[in-house]
Design a protein around this motif. Structure first.
Motif, PDB file in Angstrom:
ATOM      1  N   ALA A 147       0.796  -1.068   0.014  1.00  0.00           N
ATOM      2  CA  ALA A 147       0.185   0.045  -0.021  1.00  0.00           C
ATOM      3  C   ALA A 147       0.895   1.255   0.007  1.00  0.00           C
ATOM      4  N   GLY A 148       2.075   1.069   0.091  1.00  0.00           N
ATOM      5  CA  GLY A 148       3.058   2.272  -0.083  1.00  0.00           C
ATOM      6  C   GLY A 148       3.224   3.144   0.936  1.00  0.00           C
ATOM      7  N   ILE A 149       3.250   2.532   2.140  1.00  0.00           N
ATOM      8  CA  ILE A 149       3.252   3.376   3.450  1.00  0.00           C
ATOM      9  C   ILE A 149       4.531   4.419   3.457  1.00  0.00           C
ATOM     10  N   LYS A 150       4.038   5.541   3.696  1.00  0.00           N
ATOM     11  CA  LYS A 150       5.171   6.557   3.763  1.00  0.00           C
ATOM     12  C   LYS A 150       5.176   7.152   5.249  1.00  0.00           C
ATOM     13  N   ALA A 151       6.239   7.891   5.796  1.00  0.00           N
ATOM     14  CA  ALA A 151       6.354   8.474   6.836  1.00  0.00           C
ATOM     15  C   ALA A 151       5.528   9.764   6.863  1.00  0.00           C
ATOM     16  N   GLY A 152       4.598  10.243   7.983  1.00  0.00           N
ATOM     17  CA  GLY A 152       3.882  11.259   7.987  1.00  0.00           C
ATOM     18  C   GLY A 152       2.479  10.913   7.531  1.00  0.00           C
ATOM     19  N   GLN A 153       2.039   9.842   7.044  1.00  0.00           N
ATOM     20  CA  GLN A 153       0.736   9.585   6.680  1.00  0.00           C
ATOM     21  C   GLN A 153      -0.071   9.255   7.967  1.00  0.00           C
ATOM     22  N   ASN A 154      -1.383   9.368   7.745  1.00  0.00           N
ATOM     23  CA  ASN A 154      -2.319   9.126   8.310  1.00  0.00           C
ATOM     24  C   ASN A 154      -2.859   7.612   8.273  1.00  0.00           C
ATOM     25  N   VAL A 155      -2.579   6.605   8.955  1.00  0.00           N
ATOM     26  CA  VAL A 155      -3.028   5.026   8.924  1.00  0.00           C
ATOM     27  C   VAL A 155      -3.851   4.624   9.799  1.00  0.00           C
ATOM     28  N   LEU A 156      -4.954   4.117   9.255  1.00  0.00           N
ATOM     29  CA  LEU A 156      -6.022   3.499  10.136  1.00  0.00           C
ATOM     30  C   LEU A 156      -5.897   1.876   9.991  1.00  0.00           C
ATOM     31  N   VAL A 157      -5.857   1.211  11.410  1.00  0.00           N
ATOM     32  CA  VAL A 157      -5.759  -0.064  11.411  1.00  0.00           C
ATOM     33  C   VAL A 157      -6.916  -0.767  11.989  1.00  0.00           C
ATOM     34  N   HIS A 158      -7.824  -1.497  11.282  1.00  0.00           N
ATOM     35  CA  HIS A 158      -9.067  -1.957  11.790  1.00  0.00           C
ATOM     36  C   HIS A 158      -8.522  -3.387  12.506  1.00  0.00           C
ATOM     37  N   GLY A 159      -9.214  -3.620  13.532  1.00  0.00           N
ATOM     38  CA  GLY A 159      -8.981  -4.642  14.381  1.00  0.00           C
ATOM     39  C   GLY A 159      -7.286  -4.531  15.072  1.00  0.00           C
ATOM     40  N   GLY A 160      -7.050  -3.460  15.816  1.00  0.00           N
ATOM     41  CA  GLY A 160      -5.891  -3.279  16.155  1.00  0.00           C
ATOM     42  C   GLY A 160      -5.333  -4.091  17.265  1.00  0.00           C
ATOM     43  N   SER A 161      -6.188  -4.852  18.155  1.00  0.00           N
ATOM     44  CA  SER A 161      -6.055  -5.785  19.229  1.00  0.00           C
ATOM     45  C   SER A 161      -5.608  -7.232  18.804  1.00  0.00           C
ATOM     46  N   GLY A 162      -5.874  -7.490  17.592  1.00  0.00           N
ATOM     47  CA  GLY A 162      -5.756  -8.932  17.203  1.00  0.00           C
ATOM     48  C   GLY A 162      -4.431  -9.215  16.466  1.00  0.00           C
ATOM     49  N   GLY A 163      -4.258 -10.520  16.109  1.00  0.00           N
ATOM     50  CA  GLY A 163      -2.900 -10.869  15.978  1.00  0.00           C
ATOM     51  C   GLY A 163      -2.355 -10.023  14.817  1.00  0.00           C
ATOM     52  N   VAL A 164      -3.093  -9.911  13.557  1.00  0.00           N
ATOM     53  CA  VAL A 164      -2.456  -9.200  12.494  1.00  0.00           C
ATOM     54  C   VAL A 164      -2.255  -7.694  12.772  1.00  0.00           C
ATOM     55  N   GLY A 165      -3.441  -7.288  13.365  1.00  0.00           N
ATOM     56  CA  GLY A 165      -3.862  -5.778  13.726  1.00  0.00           C
ATOM     57  C   GLY A 165      -2.517  -5.278  14.659  1.00  0.00           C
ATOM     58  N   HIS A 166      -2.360  -5.832  15.728  1.00  0.00           N
ATOM     59  CA  HIS A 166      -1.403  -5.393  16.670  1.00  0.00           C
ATOM     60  C   HIS A 166       0.112  -5.376  16.192  1.00  0.00           C
ATOM     61  N   ILE A 167       0.422  -6.096  15.167  1.00  0.00           N
ATOM     62  CA  ILE A 167       1.554  -6.058  14.379  1.00  0.00           C
ATOM     63  C   ILE A 167       1.740  -4.882  13.476  1.00  0.00           C
ATOM     64  N   ALA A 168       0.504  -4.766  13.006  1.00  0.00           N
ATOM     65  CA  ALA A 168       0.383  -3.740  11.802  1.00  0.00           C
ATOM     66  C   ALA A 168       0.497  -2.382  12.274  1.00  0.00           C
ATOM     67  N   ILE A 169       0.127  -1.876  13.562  1.00  0.00           N
ATOM     68  CA  ILE A 169       0.212  -0.953  14.479  1.00  0.00           C
ATOM     69  C   ILE A 169       1.616  -0.723  14.548  1.00  0.00           C
ATOM     70  N   GLN A 170       2.677  -1.614  14.959  1.00  0.00           N
ATOM     71  CA  GLN A 170       3.848  -1.336  15.220  1.00  0.00           C
ATOM     72  C   GLN A 170       4.671  -1.030  14.081  1.00  0.00           C
ATOM     73  N   LEU A 171       4.443  -1.687  12.980  1.00  0.00           N
ATOM     74  CA  LEU A 171       5.088  -1.342  11.880  1.00  0.00           C
ATOM     75  C   LEU A 171       4.730  -0.460  11.398  1.00  0.00           C
ATOM     76  N   ALA A 172       3.422   0.204  11.295  1.00  0.00           N
ATOM     77  CA  ALA A 172       3.227   1.430  10.691  1.00  0.00           C
ATOM     78  C   ALA A 172       3.872   2.428  11.537  1.00  0.00           C
ATOM     79  N   LYS A 173       4.042   2.371  12.834  1.00  0.00           N
ATOM     80  CA  LYS A 173       4.615   3.413  13.641  1.00  0.00           C
ATOM     81  C   LYS A 173       5.878   3.408  13.201  1.00  0.00           C
TER      82      LYS A 173
END
Length: 328
Positions: free
Chosen positions: A141-167
């Protein structure tokens, strides 16, 4: 070796203790003494559906995809690893690849990496499938620094990792959850928590993006929730989904010019296609974890191999936070 196998697909109770042959080393593979594995939603789907799911192995089946452990033997052609290396990966449990609910696995060396030194075997075993999924989705999805990113399901297996990686990639991260424990975990991971039960999409888009929408939406819930992802995305925004097996009206996506990225991380395992990409991602995840920017959240439960039925029950109950892990 000891294993828990499935002779007949169905509920969590179908696992049976068995003694099966220890797998034999093959070229380009390594023999790993497994210390821990983790349960993913796809594992529960295979156990429940069997032949109804095209990627399921035939019975008697040895399930389980993720693992962390120690190399005991190295196959011909493997130069990157040696006996004694601690590794992790996602390398079995579907199609013709025997799984990880056993004491040993012979794993393709292109599906593994050295485990993060600062994580336990249990923590490392929690990462591969969800970590590769989150990393691939954000990158495509081409994540870049400074973007506003929304993670649906952030406490789940994939979601909680996606939060940390997006940060890690420098984004400003927001995430949906449905209860106080879930919202608390999301905040602890460094994202702004959104209670999807009390806030409408329109409300939180206005509150957090002044009505513009999120540059990138990572949807680990999927299905009908993808309509919410389309509604939350900015014009010409990016949506990554891990659960896209549904019928959906794409009209809104059309008029907003959205790009949809469907992530199915099992493709390299199923089709023996591009497996080295998984090794590359796992190595990147090891670096990120060792930098202190990725720590998997383990559910409060603790299971041994003989208790895998309980581990499956825990995940399907919807009460688990983070990853459910089984020690071998």
């Amino acid at each position: 070796m000891k294993a828990m196998i499935v002779n007949q697909f169905g509920g969590p109770e179908v696992f049976e203790a068995a003694e099966i042959d220890k797998p034999q080393i093959k070229p380009q593979h390594v023999l790993v003494k497994i210390a821990a594995t983790s349960v993913n939603t796809v594992d529960t789907m295979i156990r429940q559906m069997g032949a109804e799911l095209p990627l399921s192995p035939a019975a008697p089946a040895l399930l389980g995809m993720d693992f962390a452990g120690t190399i005991e033997e190295v196959g011909e052609g493997v130069t990157e690893y040696q006996v004694g290396d601690e590794v992790y990966g996602c390398a079995g449990g579907l199609a013709d690849l025997p799984g990880t609910l056993a004491e040993y696995i012979v794993a393709d060396s292109n599906l593994i990496a050295r485990k993060p030194k600062n994580l336990t075997m249990q923590q490392a075993a929690a990462i591969p499938l969800v970590g590769i999924t989150a990393y691939e989705g954000l990158q495509r999805a081409g994540i870049k620094a400074g973007q506003n990113v929304l993670v649906h399901g952030g406490s789940g297996g994939v979601g909680h990792i996606a939060i940390q990686l997006a940060k890690h990639f420098g984004a400003k991260v927001f995430s949906t959850g449905g209860g106080e424990p879930q919202l608390k975990l999301i905040e602890q991971l460094g994202a702004s928590a959104i209670n999807y039960r009390t806030e409408s999409v329109e409300d939180y888009v206005q509150k957090h993006t002044q009505g513009v929408g999120f540059d990138l939406v990572f949807d680990s819930v999927g299905g009908a929730n993808m309509a919410n992802s389309f509604a939350a995305a900015a014009l010409n925004g990016q949506v990554a989904s891990t659960v896209s097996m549904c019928e959906l009206d794409l009209t809104l996506a059309h008029f907003k010019g959205l790009s949809l990225h469907v992530v199915f991380m099992l493709i390299p395992m199923l089709h023996n296609h591009g497996r080295e990409q998984h090794a590359k991602i796992l190595k990147a995840l090891t670096t990120i974890a060792e930098a202190g920017e990725l720590t998997p959240e383990l559910d409060e439960t603790d299971y041994q191999l003989a208790e895998v039925s309980k581990a499956h029950e825990r995940l399907t109950s919807g009460k688990a936070m983070g990853k459910v892990v089984v020690s071998i």
